[in-house]
Scaffold this motif. Structure first.
Motif, PDB file in Angstrom:
ATOM      1  N   LYS A  52      -8.742  -3.389   0.060  1.00 53.31           N
ATOM      2  CA  LYS A  52      -8.323  -4.226  -1.079  1.00 53.31           C
ATOM      3  C   LYS A  52      -7.282  -5.257  -0.645  1.00 53.31           C
ATOM      4  O   LYS A  52      -7.297  -6.403  -1.089  1.00 53.31           O
ATOM      5  CB  LYS A  52      -7.765  -3.354  -2.198  1.00 53.31           C
ATOM      6  CG  LYS A  52      -8.829  -2.492  -2.857  1.00 53.31           C
ATOM      7  CD  LYS A  52      -8.480  -2.209  -4.314  1.00 53.31           C
ATOM      8  CE  LYS A  52      -9.679  -1.702  -5.093  1.00 53.31           C
ATOM      9  NZ  LYS A  52      -9.805  -0.217  -5.041  1.00 53.31           N
ATOM     10  N   VAL A  65       0.858  -1.190   0.000  1.00 49.39           N
ATOM     11  CA  VAL A  65       0.000   0.000   0.000  1.00 49.39           C
ATOM     12  C   VAL A  65       0.890   1.234   0.000  1.00 49.39           C
ATOM     13  O   VAL A  65       1.891   1.271   0.724  1.00 49.39           O
ATOM     14  CB  VAL A  65      -0.872  -0.021   1.288  1.00 49.39           C
ATOM     15  CG1 VAL A  65      -1.522   1.326   1.548  1.00 49.39           C
ATOM     16  CG2 VAL A  65      -1.903  -1.141   1.204  1.00 49.39           C
ATOM     17  N   GLN A  71      -7.342   1.221   0.234  1.00 55.94           N
ATOM     18  CA  GLN A  71      -6.247   0.297  -0.098  1.00 55.94           C
ATOM     19  C   GLN A  71      -6.186  -0.858   0.895  1.00 55.94           C
ATOM     20  O   GLN A  71      -5.940  -2.006   0.522  1.00 55.94           O
ATOM     21  CB  GLN A  71      -4.899   1.033  -0.124  1.00 55.94           C
ATOM     22  CG  GLN A  71      -4.776   2.013  -1.285  1.00 55.94           C
ATOM     23  CD  GLN A  71      -3.341   2.515  -1.460  1.00 55.94           C
ATOM     24  OE1 GLN A  71      -2.413   1.719  -1.541  1.00 55.94           O
ATOM     25  NE2 GLN A  71      -3.171   3.819  -1.515  1.00 55.94           N
ATOM     26  N   HIS A 115      -0.378  -2.037  -4.910  1.00 55.77           N
ATOM     27  CA  HIS A 115      -1.543  -1.228  -5.271  1.00 55.77           C
ATOM     28  C   HIS A 115      -1.073  -0.151  -6.240  1.00 55.77           C
ATOM     29  O   HIS A 115      -0.221   0.644  -5.897  1.00 55.77           O
ATOM     30  CB  HIS A 115      -2.164  -0.578  -4.038  1.00 55.77           C
ATOM     31  CG  HIS A 115      -3.397   0.184  -4.388  1.00 55.77           C
ATOM     32  ND1 HIS A 115      -4.645  -0.378  -4.330  1.00 55.77           N
ATOM     33  CD2 HIS A 115      -3.562   1.432  -4.893  1.00 55.77           C
ATOM     34  CE1 HIS A 115      -5.534   0.495  -4.748  1.00 55.77           C
ATOM     35  NE2 HIS A 115      -4.901   1.607  -5.108  1.00 55.77           N
TER      36      HIS A 115
END
Ligand code: ATP
Ligand code: MG
Length: 427
Positions: free
Chosen positions: A373, A332, A370, A361
């Protein structure tokens, strides 16, 4: 504006949710083939049309109506390969591979036949093709069947049935063919249009007609296995003995004739009831005359081809334990500076931990989005780079599964610590 371009009928895309199954199937096949001493050969998809006319046969379904044939810009007639054996033999002859030495070879890839598309029947489909050249058998015939059988076991497929038959030598087959024609000609009124046509062109193919009335009729016809030459009968008996020794179950199906002209003696097919009408998953046979027919020195040979779409369909319900392609770590980054640093950090980690499944990402998003995800990706840890951390050569590592505390560390310490954390976070 025009709309999207349609795919070609009968030619399928294998989507990412299905490719792990295909990869697994291919990996197990490759491994098993190599264990039996088979070497891979890679062949072109296009061959001269003449190659298929001379091998598969002029009056077969494939050559008569299923080939993708066209003239190229030099005026040569070329065809997309409908099967692999002819090309493999052509390559063996072109490169002198068959001179005074037996060869165990395999190849894989797409084949093309202009058939009516339906479940299990496509216009582009894939095969793994296995060929043993320079062996007169019947031990190699048995070994090829044992190889297929091992493949089914390794794939976890338990419900395939084996059918075997012998077509004899070309001379014995011709004599049987005459008898069969006489027998069928007396029963012409019971034949359908397709069979009547085949009576003149390729009468043996009537034996594997899909028409139920014709099937009932030919069940009574003279059996090819009762008309074998002595050599082929002994060969067939020896093969059956080897299969019995190995505990391989099979049935003798005297109506199994196969759709290609080049077969001699042994033919066989693995079939399943679980795929509807398209039940053949692997078919093969001996082709002792093909190499000489294509201009090489006479070389006895045998092979089989497995239809990958049909096998993949059978594997659809099987869970391949141990296959995990989810990322282990999710990187991230927050802000432009961190994003630049993230690409470098990712490469640094890939250098230090070969094989690490790391998902970065890419693109702007909030920390919250993020992290969401990262969690959904299934990764065990998130590595978080903010502008502050990246400037200082540091990163935060957050375990996503155990709830353990986030740790802040230097990039140089990251590979070792990450490996430890992945061990303890193992799902
Ligand atoms: P079928 O009786 O199903 O038409 P075939 O005798 O024409 O098969 P082969 O030429 O021996 O098949 O090819 C070997 C294997 O390739 C078959 O056992 C099958 O699994 C697969 N296969 C053949 N044709 C197709 C097709 N059109 N689509 C998908 N798979 C196919
Ligand atoms: Mg066919």
């Amino acid at each position: 504006m025009s709309g999207p371009v349609a795919p070609v009928r009968g030619m399928n895309d294998v989507l990412p949710d299905r490719t792990p199954c295909w990869q697994r199937l291919e990996a197990i096949a490759r491994d098993t083939l190599s264990a039996y001493g088979y070497a891979e050969i890679r062949l072109p998809i296009l061959e001269r049309t003449e190659l298929f006319r001379r091998s598969i046969g002029e009056v077969t379904d494939i050559v008569e109506k299923e080939m993708y044939t066209f003239e190229d810009r030099s005026g040569d007639s070329l065809s997309l390969r409908p099967e692999a054996t002819a090309g493999l033999v052509r390559a063996g002859i072109s490169h002198g591979l068959l001179h005074n030495q037996p060869r165990r070879l395999w190849c894989a890839g797409p084949m093309f036949r202009h058939e009516r598309p339906q479940k299990g029947r496509h216009r582009q489909f894939h095969q793994i093709d296995v060929e043993a050249l320079g062996f007169a058998g019947p031990d190699i015939d048995a070994e090829l069947i044992l190889l297929a059988s091992r493949l089914w076991r390794r794939l976890g497929l338990e419900h395939l049935r084996l059918e075997v038959n012998s077509l004899g030598t070309p001379a014995a087959r011709a004599a049987y063919r005459e008898k069969l024609v006489v027998w069928l000609a007396k029963r012409k009124h019971d034949l359908d249009a397709d069979s009547l046509r085949r009576l003149k062109t390729n009468p043996l193919r009537i034996l594997d007609s899909k028409d139920p009335a014709v099937q009932a009729l030919v069940a009574e016809a003279p059996a090819i296995t009762d008309h074998l030459d002595a050599g082929s009968a002994a060969h067939f008996e020896a093969l059956r003995g080897y299969l019995d020794d190995a505990g391989i179950a099979y049935t003798v199906n005297p109506r199994l004739v196969r759709g290609l002209d080049y077969y001699t003696r042994t033919v066989f097919e693995w079939v399943t009831d679980r795929l509807g009408a398209q039940g053949a998953v692997c078919s093969g046979g001996r082709y002792d005359e093909l190499v000489s027919q294509l201009g090489g020195r006479r070389t006895p040979a045998i092979g089989w081809a497995m239809g990958l779409e049909r096998v993949a369909e059978l594997l659809a319900g099987i869970d391949f334990a141990g296959v995990d392609d989810r990322p282990q770590a999710y990187l991230v980054s927050l802000g432009e500076r961190a994003r630049r640093a993230a690409l470098l950090l990712a490469e640094h980690l890939r250098d230090a931990l070969p094989g690490l499944r790391l998902h970065t990402h890419c693109g702007e998003a909030s920390l919250k989005s993020q992290m969401k995800k990262a969690d959904r990706s299934g990764a065990a840890v998130a590595i978080v780079l903010g502008d502050d951390e990246s400037g200082a050569g540091r990163a935060a590592v957050k375990p996503l599964r155990s709830g353990a505390d986030q740790e802040l560390m230097d990039w140089t310490d990251l590979p070792v610590r990450l490996r430890e954390m992945l061990e303890s976070e193992r799902r």
